[in-house]
Design an enzyme around this catalytic site. Structure first.
Site, short mmCIF file in Angstrom:
data_model
loop_
_atom_site.label_atom_id
_atom_site.label_comp_id
_atom_site.label_asym_id
_atom_site.label_seq_id
_atom_site.Cartn_x
_atom_site.Cartn_y
_atom_site.Cartn_z
N GLY A 240 0.76 -1.25 0.00
CA GLY A 240 0.00 0.00 0.00
C GLY A 240 0.78 1.28 0.00
N PRO A 276 4.49 -5.47 -0.96
CA PRO A 276 4.55 -4.23 -1.74
C PRO A 276 4.33 -4.50 -3.23
CG PRO A 276 6.77 -5.00 -1.30
CD PRO A 276 5.84 -5.96 -0.58
N GLY A 277 3.66 -3.61 -3.89
CA GLY A 277 3.46 -3.71 -5.34
C GLY A 277 3.91 -2.42 -6.00
N ARG A 314 -5.41 3.80 -15.67
CA ARG A 314 -5.51 4.49 -14.38
C ARG A 314 -6.16 5.87 -14.43
NH1 ARG A 314 -1.81 5.84 -11.66
NH2 ARG A 314 -2.69 5.35 -9.64
N TYR A 318 -9.30 5.89 -12.13
CA TYR A 318 -9.11 6.50 -10.80
C TYR A 318 -8.85 8.00 -10.87
CZ TYR A 318 -7.43 1.63 -10.02
OH TYR A 318 -7.26 0.27 -9.98
N CYS A 343 -12.69 5.92 -28.61
CA CYS A 343 -13.93 6.69 -28.72
C CYS A 343 -14.69 6.73 -27.40
CB CYS A 343 -14.78 6.13 -29.86
SG CYS A 343 -13.96 6.44 -31.42
N GLU A 344 -14.12 7.39 -26.44
CA GLU A 344 -14.70 7.63 -25.11
C GLU A 344 -14.15 8.96 -24.64
OE1 GLU A 344 -16.47 5.42 -23.01
OE2 GLU A 344 -16.23 3.54 -24.12
C1 LIG Z 1 -3.12 -4.88 -4.16
C2 LIG Z 1 -2.62 -5.56 -2.94
C3 LIG Z 1 -1.30 -5.34 -2.50
C4 LIG Z 1 -0.36 -4.38 -3.15
O1 LIG Z 1 -0.73 -3.05 -3.01
P1 LIG Z 1 0.25 -1.88 -3.47
O2 LIG Z 1 -0.50 -0.65 -3.18
O3 LIG Z 1 0.53 -2.05 -4.90
O4 LIG Z 1 1.49 -1.98 -2.63
C5 LIG Z 1 -0.86 -6.05 -1.40
N1 LIG Z 1 -1.66 -6.93 -0.75
C6 LIG Z 1 -2.93 -7.15 -1.14
C7 LIG Z 1 -3.76 -8.13 -0.39
C8 LIG Z 1 -3.45 -6.47 -2.24
O5 LIG Z 1 -4.72 -6.69 -2.62
#
Ligand SMILES: *Cc1c(COP(=O)(O)O)cnc(C)c1O
Length: 420
Positions: A240, A276-277, A314, A318, A343-344
């Site tokens: 997150g 982390p993502g 995105r 969002y 076309c949006e």
């Molecule tokens: C999406 C998600 C993440 C990664 O979130 P980031 O904001 O990209 O770090 C981690 N854990 C769970 C369970 C998620 O659904």
């Protein structure tokens, strides 16, 4: 810090001129920097180095490209998956099954079986029935599933509603007040080894206070469960952490986050798990695009680029901001709107934005597109599926091919009853 920079007047990805990639692969194309991915992985790990025991699982949904996962597997990262497709990618990229965490609110019985079969290391249970099903399936296979219970701590992460996951009205986790009894019932089942708790309150978080409050709540619950005699040897703190999409808007660094985690989790005596993502992949990728036209608008000119909402969803999904920069900046600036060919009206990347002045044929990038970029791409408007490239020093390779309409059409059929 990333490795996309202007040198001698033109933009490079590491040591490869962007224009060279556009010439060889065409546009639009995602460009990832291996060095940036590695740097982000190391910065994140170093930020947690004071903690006694950690496990890091990259949230594969952020960027499931095999080459990206391979880089992270070599950095020692496991994977946080939300589908069997993601599990297959993680394994194909060299991540160990034991280092895979299976998250998600809608795992089917078939998914649970496939994951058990592959030896997935941890299941994050989202509801009691799922835990009961997992126990039954594991038992029938002669296995024991290692699991944690995902709780919903009911805190507002202060992020966009569509990426907030830790409030009581969100679909994720079990209500924290019901967790102790539920944990006890699940821990009593054969086939299931309940070992701790998990949480994840949202994405693109800029304020550490809500995360800290959530961690404190979950820590108290973990200690309560341990006090009641349960084995608690892990707490999964989720992902997150935010990234800077816009110059000057800086999120808390991994180091500051790490300090908070060390302070809050002192004495928990568990393995802390992280998912982390965005913070790993976000700034390790850009979307390279070419300007098709600059269309005079009634209020502002529209810069029409060859990337669209189907390539980078995105902004449409969002209202997200992505910095837009010319590959050969002239130094001149204009205020314009930026839109794609779909076309949006929603296919708009920016309105009334001060940007590098560009003209028809110029190359530009949308920055911070390495997470939730290519993975959300579609072929809407029968556009090709956008390709991906990885740069490594002065080399680059195509790591996902452009999927052209011919290929998409070949996967469709006109049924016999329409053939006459
Ligand atoms: C999406 C998600 C993440 C990664 O979130 P980031 O904001 O990209 O770090 C981690 N854990 C769970 C369970 C998620 O659904």
């Amino acid at each position: 810090m990333d490795h996309f920079a202007i040198r001698e007047g033109r933009m490079f990805a590491e040591d490869v001129p962007m224009a060279h990639i556009a010439e060889k692969v065409g546009t639009p194309v995602y460009v990832y920097s291996r060095a940036t991915l590695e740097r982000h992985a190391r910065v994140f790990r170093d930020a947690l180095s004071a903690l006694p025991s950690i496990h890091i699982a990259f949230a594969i949904k952020a960027n499931p490209n095999l080459a990206v996962l391979r880089v992270l597997a070599r950095e020692g990262f496991g994977g946080d998956i939300v589908s069997i497709g993601e599990m297959k990618r993680a394994l194909a990229a060299g991540m160990k099954a034991a280092d895979i965490v299976f998250s998600g609110v809608g795992k089917t019985r078939g998914d649970l079986r496939d994951a058990l079969d592959a030896g997935v290391g941890q299941f994050n249970i989202e509801l009691e029935e799922e835990g009961v099903a997992l126990a039954e399936i594991a038992k029938s296979m002669g296995k024991t599933a290692t699991a944690v219970l995902r709780v919903n701590p009911d805190v507002d992460a202060g992020t966009h509603a569509k990426i907030s996951t830790g409030k009581s009205e969100n679909k994720f986790g079990v209500p924290i007040d019901q967790a102790p009894d539920m944990f006890g019932r699940l821990a009593a089942l054969d086939g299931l080894a309940m070992r701790g708790l998990a949480l994840h309150i949202g994405s693109q978080i800029f304020d550490l206070d809500p995360i800290e409050r959530a961690y404190v709540k979950v820590g108290a619950l973990a200690m309560q469960l341990r006090g009641a005699g349960f084995v608690i040897d892990r707490v999964d703190l989720g992902g997150g952490l935010g990234v800077p999409y816009e110059r000057g808007k800086v999120p808390p660094s991994p180091a500051i986050y790490g300090e908070m985690v060390a302070r809050v989790t002192k004495g928990w005596d568990v393995t802390l798990m992280f998912e982390p993502g965005r913070v790993i992949a976000g700034n390790a990728g850009v979307l390279l695009t070419r300007v098709i036209w600059v269309k005079p608008g009634i209020v502002r000119p529209y810069v029409i680029v060859d990337a669209a909402m189907n390539d980078l969803a995105r902004p449409a999904m969002y209202d997200a901001w992505h910095d837009f920069e010319a590959v050969l900046p002239s130094g001149e600036r204009v205020v314009a709107n930026i839109a794609g060919p779909v076309c949006e009206s929603g296919d708009t990347f920016a309105m009334n934005r001060e940007i590098d002045a560009v003209k028809s044929g110029d190359l530009a990038v949308f920055r911070t597109a390495g997470a939730y970029g290519a993975t959300m791409a579609s072929t809407y408007n029968s556009r090709a599926l956008v390709p991906e490239v990885m740069v490594d020093g002065d080399k680059f390779a195509i790591v996902a091919e452009r999927v052209v309409p011919e290929k998409l059409i070949a996967a469709e059929q006109v049924p016999d009853f329409l053939k006459d």
